[in-house]
Design a protein around this motif. Structure first.
Motif, short mmCIF file in Angstrom:
data_model
loop_
_atom_site.label_atom_id
_atom_site.label_comp_id
_atom_site.label_asym_id
_atom_site.label_seq_id
_atom_site.Cartn_x
_atom_site.Cartn_y
_atom_site.Cartn_z
N ALA A 1 0.83 -1.21 0.00
CA ALA A 1 0.00 0.00 0.00
C ALA A 1 0.86 1.25 0.00
CB ALA A 1 -0.92 -0.01 1.22
N ALA A 2 1.84 1.31 0.89
CA ALA A 2 2.69 2.50 0.99
C ALA A 2 3.50 2.71 -0.29
CB ALA A 2 3.63 2.37 2.19
N ASP A 3 4.02 1.61 -0.84
CA ASP A 3 4.84 1.72 -2.05
C ASP A 3 4.01 2.15 -3.25
OD1 ASP A 3 6.96 0.90 -0.51
OD2 ASP A 3 6.96 -1.17 -1.23
N SER A 4 2.82 1.61 -3.40
CA SER A 4 1.99 1.95 -4.55
C SER A 4 1.48 3.39 -4.45
CB SER A 4 0.82 0.97 -4.69
OG SER A 4 -0.01 1.00 -3.54
N ALA A 5 1.18 3.86 -3.25
CA ALA A 5 0.74 5.25 -3.08
C ALA A 5 1.86 6.22 -3.44
CB ALA A 5 0.28 5.48 -1.65
N ARG A 6 3.07 5.89 -3.05
CA ARG A 6 4.21 6.75 -3.37
C ARG A 6 4.43 6.81 -4.89
NH1 ARG A 6 8.38 9.09 -0.41
NH2 ARG A 6 7.43 8.30 1.49
N ARG A 7 4.25 5.68 -5.56
CA ARG A 7 4.43 5.66 -7.02
C ARG A 7 3.34 6.45 -7.73
NH1 ARG A 7 5.76 0.14 -6.04
NH2 ARG A 7 3.60 -0.47 -6.57
N ALA A 8 2.17 6.57 -7.11
CA ALA A 8 1.05 7.26 -7.75
C ALA A 8 1.20 8.77 -7.73
CB ALA A 8 -0.25 6.87 -7.06
N VAL A 9 2.03 9.30 -6.84
CA VAL A 9 2.23 10.75 -6.71
C VAL A 9 3.38 11.17 -7.61
CG1 VAL A 9 2.76 12.62 -5.12
CG2 VAL A 9 1.32 10.72 -4.37
N ALA A 10 3.15 12.17 -8.44
CA ALA A 10 4.16 12.58 -9.43
C ALA A 10 5.45 13.03 -8.76
CB ALA A 10 3.60 13.70 -10.31
N HIS A 11 5.35 13.80 -7.69
CA HIS A 11 6.53 14.30 -7.00
C HIS A 11 6.34 14.13 -5.50
CE1 HIS A 11 7.96 16.01 -10.76
NE2 HIS A 11 6.74 16.53 -10.94
N PRO A 12 6.67 12.96 -4.97
CA PRO A 12 6.47 12.71 -3.54
C PRO A 12 7.20 13.71 -2.66
CG PRO A 12 7.00 10.68 -4.72
CD PRO A 12 7.26 11.81 -5.67
N VAL A 13 6.54 14.14 -1.60
CA VAL A 13 7.11 15.10 -0.65
C VAL A 13 7.13 14.46 0.73
CG1 VAL A 13 6.80 17.36 0.43
CG2 VAL A 13 6.31 17.07 -2.01
N GLU A 14 8.27 14.56 1.40
CA GLU A 14 8.36 14.02 2.76
C GLU A 14 7.68 14.99 3.74
OE1 GLU A 14 9.26 11.00 3.16
OE2 GLU A 14 9.77 10.92 1.04
N GLY A 15 7.17 14.41 4.82
CA GLY A 15 6.43 15.22 5.78
C GLY A 15 4.94 15.22 5.48
N THR A 16 4.52 14.34 4.58
CA THR A 16 3.11 14.23 4.20
C THR A 16 2.59 12.85 4.58
OG1 THR A 16 3.59 13.36 2.00
CG2 THR A 16 3.56 15.76 2.25
N VAL A 17 1.37 12.56 4.13
CA VAL A 17 0.77 11.25 4.40
C VAL A 17 1.62 10.12 3.82
CG1 VAL A 17 -0.67 11.36 2.31
CG2 VAL A 17 -1.38 9.93 4.24
N LEU A 18 2.40 10.41 2.78
CA LEU A 18 3.27 9.37 2.21
C LEU A 18 4.33 8.94 3.21
CD1 LEU A 18 3.78 10.76 -1.41
CD2 LEU A 18 2.22 8.94 -0.67
N SER A 19 4.89 9.89 3.94
CA SER A 19 5.88 9.57 4.97
C SER A 19 5.25 8.75 6.08
CB SER A 19 6.48 10.86 5.55
OG SER A 19 7.09 11.64 4.55
N VAL A 20 4.05 9.12 6.46
CA VAL A 20 3.35 8.41 7.53
C VAL A 20 3.03 6.98 7.10
CG1 VAL A 20 1.28 8.39 8.98
CG2 VAL A 20 2.42 10.56 8.47
N ALA A 21 2.61 6.81 5.85
CA ALA A 21 2.30 5.48 5.34
C ALA A 21 3.55 4.61 5.26
CB ALA A 21 1.65 5.58 3.97
N SER A 22 4.65 5.20 4.81
CA SER A 22 5.90 4.44 4.72
C SER A 22 6.38 4.00 6.10
CB SER A 22 6.98 5.27 4.01
OG SER A 22 6.64 5.50 2.65
N ALA A 23 6.28 4.90 7.08
CA ALA A 23 6.70 4.56 8.44
C ALA A 23 5.82 3.46 9.02
CB ALA A 23 6.64 5.81 9.32
N ALA A 24 4.53 3.51 8.72
CA ALA A 24 3.63 2.45 9.19
C ALA A 24 4.02 1.11 8.59
CB ALA A 24 2.19 2.80 8.82
N ALA A 25 4.34 1.10 7.30
CA ALA A 25 4.74 -0.14 6.64
C ALA A 25 6.06 -0.66 7.19
CB ALA A 25 4.83 0.08 5.14
N ASP A 26 7.01 0.25 7.41
CA ASP A 26 8.31 -0.15 7.96
C ASP A 26 8.12 -0.81 9.33
OD1 ASP A 26 9.53 0.90 5.74
OD2 ASP A 26 10.13 2.78 6.71
N ALA A 27 7.32 -0.18 10.18
CA ALA A 27 7.09 -0.73 11.52
C ALA A 27 6.38 -2.07 11.45
CB ALA A 27 6.27 0.26 12.34
N ALA A 28 5.42 -2.19 10.53
CA ALA A 28 4.70 -3.46 10.39
C ALA A 28 5.62 -4.58 9.95
CB ALA A 28 3.55 -3.29 9.39
#
Length: 562
Positions: free
Chosen positions: A134-161
């Motif tokens: 989920a986190a990886d596919s959401a990041r790929r869907a955004v043209a220019h990912p920015v850290e400090g957004t929901v993408l960062s939160v999703a990636s951190a959730a996936a890492d912890a999981a």
């Protein structure tokens, strides 16, 4: 009410999670709206997330209802069926930048959960993989990912999981804790959040959704409480307090695009790749999510018409929503402004084609697209009035059949404290005339009177093809005949589009006129505009002509005479 914890991730867990997430976002919606400063401080992130999950809930409930009809109370869909329904519902109902990204997160999870086909459930290892994808596919869907957004939160959730051991409850709790810590760090990652003293609104929403996932598998809801008008998000290392009062005054960079454009798109993968490149060149905040022929497109642009035209070239766009951020909005002026500040007055209009949607939006209107055969419901009009963020709204239904629907929407909006005036426009060309004299600086009543007068002084007509045999004011028509309708009644029955259009125009101009407006549909002959312009120029002195392209508008041609 206490929830019975789910041991495995099965269809019932999907249903429970969606319901709990909707409840959580309902409680947090106003708080999330209030801290929304990125990418646009338009104060609607919480509402957009809520509406996106609401659509997912509806789709999941429909799948369960379908199985119960077929197999009685014991009927239950498979995990794959429920997960796909959740993802599809979120995709078609996604609202705004945050809702679109959440839809892709849910789609990414569904792709893993449904991968086993008829498997009735999955365990902690399956949930770990679903969160990662989920986190990886959401990041790929955004043209220019920015850290400090929901993408960062999703990636951190996936890492912890991925680092968690145990059942679904343990994995969900680890993901939640990882997301919570990442949310607390967002003000240090994104300057606009740090200056405003808030965490990322989309990330805050995702934390609420993950808290619902924990409750699904443990029966216990993690606490993210409102304390004294503040949202306090606790982590092992820090406590971040975010103001949710009217004193929250973020700083937003100036020079951003003026329109938000969202639509569903039926298109092939290759066409979507080209669409991404074109939209990326037009604006920012580009998110394209979906797959298997159905996509949800979100972008902020200055040229709304070009963004819609790009979708037309890629495939079939529909459910098009174009929102003008408003004169003096943070996009165009920058400066210090509280989120969700209302403009004084706005125009909301129903339009029959993509081209007209762009035209109306460029004139400052919030639009609702009426697809051929699919008139908008009153709820869609109410939603558009809310999106306009104005104290006063002029509503243009642009269709005689929508008058009662528009009246119901206006009444609902008035109960919410919005002053709404309904101008009973019966055609988009009457709406164009009304919009041309709209002056927000005038008193509301004076503006409404002027717009109503302009619309009423505009005769309207359309040229269309008959779908079946029927009786008309001009006689019996057969399927395939070309019909010329003037002020809603069939006045001409012909076999040639251009000749019929010329006859209609002559009849309208017999009563005089100063301006002819032509709106061409996609299926209109290429030469019709030139022929009609020539006829006006040669036969009617001092009458001007203006031509617009309406796109897929149902009628071949709309004609207005003022």
């Amino acid at each position: 009410m206490a929830q019975v914890p789910q041991t495995f991730f099965d269809a019932l867990a999907v249903r429970t999670w969606c319901g709990l997430a909707l409840e959580a976002l309902g409680r947090a919606r106003e708080e999330i709206d209030a801290i929304n400063v990125y990418p646009v401080a338009d104060g609607d992130t919480g509402t957009n997330l809520y509406l996106t999950v609401e659509s997912a809930v509806g789709a999941v409930e429909a799948v369960f209802a379908g199985h119960e009809v077929g197999a009685g109370a014991a009927g239950k869909p498979s995990l794959a069926d429920a997960a796909r329904a959740m993802a599809h519902g979120a995709l078609i109902g996604a609202q705004g930048n945050s809702g679109t990204i959440l839809a892709q997160l849910l789609r990414g999870m569904a792709q893993v959960l449904a991968a086993e086909g008829g498997t009735p459930h999955t365990d902690g290892s399956g949930l770990r993989l679903a969160l990662r994808h989920a986190a990886d596919s959401a990041r790929r869907a955004v043209a220019h990912p920015v850290e400090g957004t929901v993408l960062s939160v999703a990636s951190a959730a996936a890492d912890a999981a991925m680092g968690a051991e145990g059942d679904c409850g343990a994995v969900a709790r680890a993901a939640y804790e990882g997301a919570r810590a990442a949310l607390a760090a967002t003000p240090g990652q994104l300057a606009v959040l740090g200056r405003a003293g808030v965490v990322d609104a989309g990330g805050r929403g995702l934390v609420a959704v993950l808290a619902a996932l924990v409750e699904t598998f443990t029966g216990e809801a993690p606490a993210v409480a409102l304390i004294g008008g503040h949202a306090r998000v606790q982590t092992d290392t820090a406590v971040v307090e975010t103001l949710v009062t009217e004193d929250c005054v973020p700083l937003v960079e100036e020079g951003g695009p003026a329109f938000e454009v969202i639509y569903l798109l039926e298109a092939e993968d290759a066409a979507v790749d080209r669409l991404r490149a074109r939209l990326d060149a037009l604006g920012d905040s580009l998110v394209v999510v979906g797959g298997d022929g159905l996509w949800n497109v979100h972008v902020h642009v200055d040229d709304a018409g070009a963004a819609v035209e790009a979708g037309v070239e890629a495939g079939r766009p529909y459910r098009i929503r174009i929102t003008h951020f408003g004169a003096g909005d943070v996009h165009t002026t920058g400066g210090r402004r509280p989120p969700r500040e209302q403009v004084q007055r706005a125009v909301v209009a129903v339009v029959p084609g993509e081209g007209l949607a762009g035209l109306y939006s460029e004139a400052g209107a919030t639009t609702v697209l009426a697809r051929p055969g699919e008139p908008p419901a009153s709820g869609e009009l109410v939603d558009a009035v809310r999106r306009a963020h104005a104290r006063e709204v002029v509503l243009l239904p642009n269709d005689a059949d929508l008058r009662h629907t528009a009246a119901a929407a206006a009444e609902q909006a008035r109960t919410e404290g919005i002053r709404v005036a309904l101008i009973p426009t019966r055609s988009a060309v009457q709406g164009i005339a009304a919009l041309a004299v709209h002056e927000p600086e005038r008193r509301f009543d004076e503006d409404v009177v002027s717009m109503t007068s302009a619309a009423g002084a505009t005769r309207y007509a359309e040229v269309a093809v008959a779908e079946r045999q029927s009786w008309t004011m001009a006689g019996i028509c057969q399927a395939g005949d070309v019909l010329g309708l003037i002020d809603g009644d069939v006045a001409v029955i012909g076999s040639d589009v251009i000749l019929t259009a010329e006859t209609v125009l002559d009849r309208m101009l017999q009563a005089g006129g100063e301006l002819v407006t032509l709106v061409l549909g996609d299926e209109a002959p290429d030469s019709v505009a030139e022929r009609l312009e020539t006829r006006v120029r040669e036969s009617y002195l001092a009458v001007d002509t203006v031509v617009y392209h309406g796109g897929r508008q149902g009628a071949l041609l709309l004609i207005g005479v003022e």
